[in-house]
Design a protein around this motif. Structure first.
Motif, mmCIF file in Angstrom:
data_model
loop_
_atom_site.group_PDB
_atom_site.id
_atom_site.type_symbol
_atom_site.label_atom_id
_atom_site.label_comp_id
_atom_site.label_asym_id
_atom_site.label_seq_id
_atom_site.Cartn_x
_atom_site.Cartn_y
_atom_site.Cartn_z
ATOM 1 N N THR A 21 0.847 -1.197 0.000
ATOM 2 C CA THR A 21 0.000 0.000 0.000
ATOM 3 C C THR A 21 0.879 1.242 0.000
ATOM 4 N N VAL A 22 0.571 2.175 -0.882
ATOM 5 C CA VAL A 22 1.282 3.462 -0.939
ATOM 6 C C VAL A 22 0.348 4.533 -0.396
ATOM 7 N N LEU A 23 0.762 5.191 0.667
ATOM 8 C CA LEU A 23 -0.023 6.278 1.262
ATOM 9 C C LEU A 23 0.562 7.603 0.787
ATOM 10 N N GLY A 24 -0.169 8.267 -0.107
ATOM 11 C CA GLY A 24 0.339 9.476 -0.748
ATOM 12 C C GLY A 24 0.679 9.191 -2.199
ATOM 13 N N ALA A 25 -0.134 8.313 -2.822
ATOM 14 C CA ALA A 25 0.186 7.823 -4.168
ATOM 15 C C ALA A 25 -0.043 8.859 -5.259
ATOM 16 N N GLY A 26 -0.750 9.943 -4.953
ATOM 17 C CA GLY A 26 -1.036 10.940 -5.977
ATOM 18 C C GLY A 26 0.001 12.028 -6.102
ATOM 19 N N ILE A 90 5.111 5.190 2.873
ATOM 20 C CA ILE A 90 4.470 6.474 3.169
ATOM 21 C C ILE A 90 5.287 7.635 2.594
ATOM 22 N N PRO A 91 4.985 8.040 1.341
ATOM 23 C CA PRO A 91 5.622 9.241 0.793
ATOM 24 C C PRO A 91 4.768 10.498 1.003
ATOM 25 N N ALA A 92 3.637 10.376 1.702
ATOM 26 C CA ALA A 92 2.710 11.504 1.863
ATOM 27 C C ALA A 92 3.382 12.675 2.555
ATOM 28 N N GLY A 93 2.892 13.876 2.260
ATOM 29 C CA GLY A 93 3.414 15.075 2.913
ATOM 30 C C GLY A 93 3.689 16.168 1.906
ATOM 31 N N VAL A 94 4.048 17.341 2.414
ATOM 32 C CA VAL A 94 4.338 18.461 1.521
ATOM 33 C C VAL A 94 5.813 18.442 1.145
ATOM 34 N N PRO A 95 6.155 18.875 -0.079
ATOM 35 C CA PRO A 95 7.554 18.909 -0.504
ATOM 36 C C PRO A 95 8.265 20.147 0.017
ATOM 37 N N ARG A 96 9.589 20.082 0.009
ATOM 38 C CA ARG A 96 10.387 21.256 0.394
ATOM 39 C C ARG A 96 10.369 22.308 -0.694
ATOM 40 N N LYS A 97 10.500 23.551 -0.254
ATOM 41 C CA LYS A 97 10.648 24.666 -1.180
ATOM 42 C C LYS A 97 12.023 25.304 -0.940
ATOM 43 N N PRO A 98 12.485 26.159 -1.861
ATOM 44 C CA PRO A 98 13.804 26.784 -1.669
ATOM 45 C C PRO A 98 13.907 27.476 -0.313
ATOM 46 N N GLY A 99 15.032 27.253 0.346
ATOM 47 C CA GLY A 99 15.268 27.877 1.650
ATOM 48 C C GLY A 99 14.751 27.067 2.820
ATOM 49 N N ASP A 115 -1.571 10.731 11.614
ATOM 50 C CA ASP A 115 -2.894 10.210 11.264
ATOM 51 C C ASP A 115 -2.796 8.955 10.399
ATOM 52 N N LEU A 116 -1.830 8.916 9.495
ATOM 53 C CA LEU A 116 -1.641 7.720 8.677
ATOM 54 C C LEU A 116 -1.137 6.550 9.531
ATOM 55 N N ASP A 122 -4.406 0.520 13.149
ATOM 56 C CA ASP A 122 -5.760 -0.048 13.241
ATOM 57 C C ASP A 122 -6.006 -1.152 12.217
ATOM 58 N N HIS A 123 -5.479 -1.002 11.003
ATOM 59 C CA HIS A 123 -5.871 -1.889 9.905
ATOM 60 C C HIS A 123 -4.804 -2.877 9.454
ATOM 61 N N CYS A 124 -3.517 -2.577 9.706
ATOM 62 C CA CYS A 124 -2.459 -3.521 9.292
ATOM 63 C C CYS A 124 -1.283 -3.433 10.265
ATOM 64 N N PRO A 125 -1.512 -3.734 11.541
ATOM 65 C CA PRO A 125 -0.461 -3.566 12.553
ATOM 66 C C PRO A 125 0.778 -4.426 12.328
ATOM 67 N N ASP A 126 0.642 -5.480 11.529
ATOM 68 C CA ASP A 126 1.783 -6.372 11.296
ATOM 69 C C ASP A 126 2.567 -6.025 10.030
ATOM 70 N N ALA A 127 2.138 -4.992 9.302
ATOM 71 C CA ALA A 127 2.820 -4.635 8.056
ATOM 72 C C ALA A 127 4.188 -4.023 8.337
ATOM 73 N N ALA A 128 5.096 -4.171 7.388
ATOM 74 C CA ALA A 128 6.364 -3.431 7.429
ATOM 75 C C ALA A 128 6.066 -2.026 6.917
ATOM 76 N N VAL A 129 6.379 -1.019 7.732
ATOM 77 C CA VAL A 129 6.052 0.369 7.398
ATOM 78 C C VAL A 129 7.334 1.100 7.018
ATOM 79 N N CYS A 130 7.361 1.621 5.792
ATOM 80 C CA CYS A 130 8.541 2.309 5.258
ATOM 81 C C CYS A 130 8.215 3.795 5.138
ATOM 82 N N VAL A 131 8.860 4.616 5.954
ATOM 83 C CA VAL A 131 8.527 6.037 6.037
ATOM 84 C C VAL A 131 9.473 6.847 5.151
#
Length: 332
Positions: A21-26, A90-99, A115-116, A122-131
């Motif tokens: 599962t990719v959280l932040g796939a868009g 989990i690639p979700a989040g805002v990107p860096r800007k200059p400075g 929140d993620l 809650d839904h996949c406590p046994d998954a390997a989570v890659c941040v």
């Protein structure tokens, strides 16, 4: 005859069939990361989630002719996206800007990751989570604290993805040395921002670089992300190279889960190396296995200069890690 060949080509044993599962796939990382994961034949079920746009990314990626199923999920279906996941990226989040430094992203991304992490617990406590979400030095402790609060924390299944530092080190070393980057293996330890990134050049074939060249190379590896932020002129940060790094690391985690031998990657994990100094997380080489982390390797022999760099990294890491822990305490 054709049917027989196709069946053999695309069949996979149950042990090599995984839901990712990719959280932040868009997002800028999420889309190319989803593409690269679709090409990984160990991925049989690819679940793509984002606040908006994930069904479109899912439909697009699903046309790539590899045997995995792909589906995009909106916020109301995050539970379905995560249920049964073996690996969550989990690639979700805002990107860096200059400075901006990675730490400047903290206030926005900390809430997103918290929140993620709750949804994962809650839904996949046994998954390997890659941040991947920055700042990794703080977001990984956030995930750990959330999982602890829900009683499902497994330190062997939580990873901060520092692979981009490894890729940059290979590339930048090769440019200085005039070699093929594919053959350059550089261990990078510490954390994933600025001076916490410590490439162990003394453990490569290039330990005798003159001081100026060595220092410039280390600085470029530590602050390589700034090159991309500046070159994109406010339009984003490293997305394509980060997607490649994330896909490589997730692939290595899958190889470990499948029982393959000698799968080793540096990663920012719950580590015993410097716990007695109050540093609960540290990036070093990790052997990956069926339970996630199999072995955490020591740093090996360091040069005097690297000893100093590690000392500086540890001073910053203590603050970064504490920042993540405190955030969850104050914003449960």
């Amino acid at each position: 005859m054709f049917t027989k060949i196709a069946t053999r080509s695309f069949s996979s044993s149950p042990s090599a069939a995984y839901k990712v599962t990719v959280l932040g796939a868009g997002g800028g990382i999420g889309q190319p990361l989803s593409l690269l994961l679709k090409l990984n034949h160990k991925v049989t079920d690819l679940a793509l989630y984002d606040l908006r746009g994930a069904p479109g990314v899912g439909a697009d990626v699903s046309h790539i002719p590899t045997p995995s199923t792909v589906k995009g999920y909106n916020p109301e279906n995050i539970g379905e996206a995560l249920t049964g996941a073996d690996v969550v990226v989990i690639p979700a989040g805002v990107p860096r800007k200059p400075g901006m430094t990675r730490d400047d992203l903290f206030n926005t991304n900390a809430s997103i990751v918290r929140d993620l992490a709750k949804a994962c617990a809650d839904h996949c406590p046994d998954a390997a989570v890659c941040v991947i979400a920055n700042p990794v030095n703080s977001t990984v402790p956030i995930v750990a604290e959330v999982f602890k609060s829900k009683g499902v924390y497994n330190p062997k299944k939580l990873f901060g993805v520092t692979t981009l530092d490894v890729l940059r080190a290979s590339r930048f070393v090769s440019e200085v040395a005039g070699t093929n980057p594919v053959n350059e293996k550089v261990t990078v330890v510490g954390g994933h921002s600025g001076i916490t990134i410590v490439p162990l050049l003394s453990q490569t074939n290039h330990k005798n670089l003159d001081t100026d060249k060595r220092d410039a190379l280390i600085h470029r590896i530590q602050f390589g992300g700034d090159e991309v932020v500046q070159a994109k002129d406010g339009a984003g940060s490293a997305t394509l190279s980060m997607a490649q790094a994330g896909a490589r690391f997730a692939g290595s985690v899958l190889n470990g889960l499948a029982g393959e031998k000698d799968v080793i990657e540096p990663s920012f994990v719950d580590s015993p190396l410097f716990k007695d100094e109050g540093i609960d997380f540290f990036s070093s080489k990790v052997t990956l296995g069926v339970e996630g982390v199999k072995t955490i390797h020591g740093l090996g022999e360091l040069s005097d200069h690297e000893e100093e760099l590690v000392k500086l990294a540890k001073e910053t890491l203590i603050k970064n890690i504490q920042k993540g822990v405190e955030f969850v305490k104050q914003n449960p």
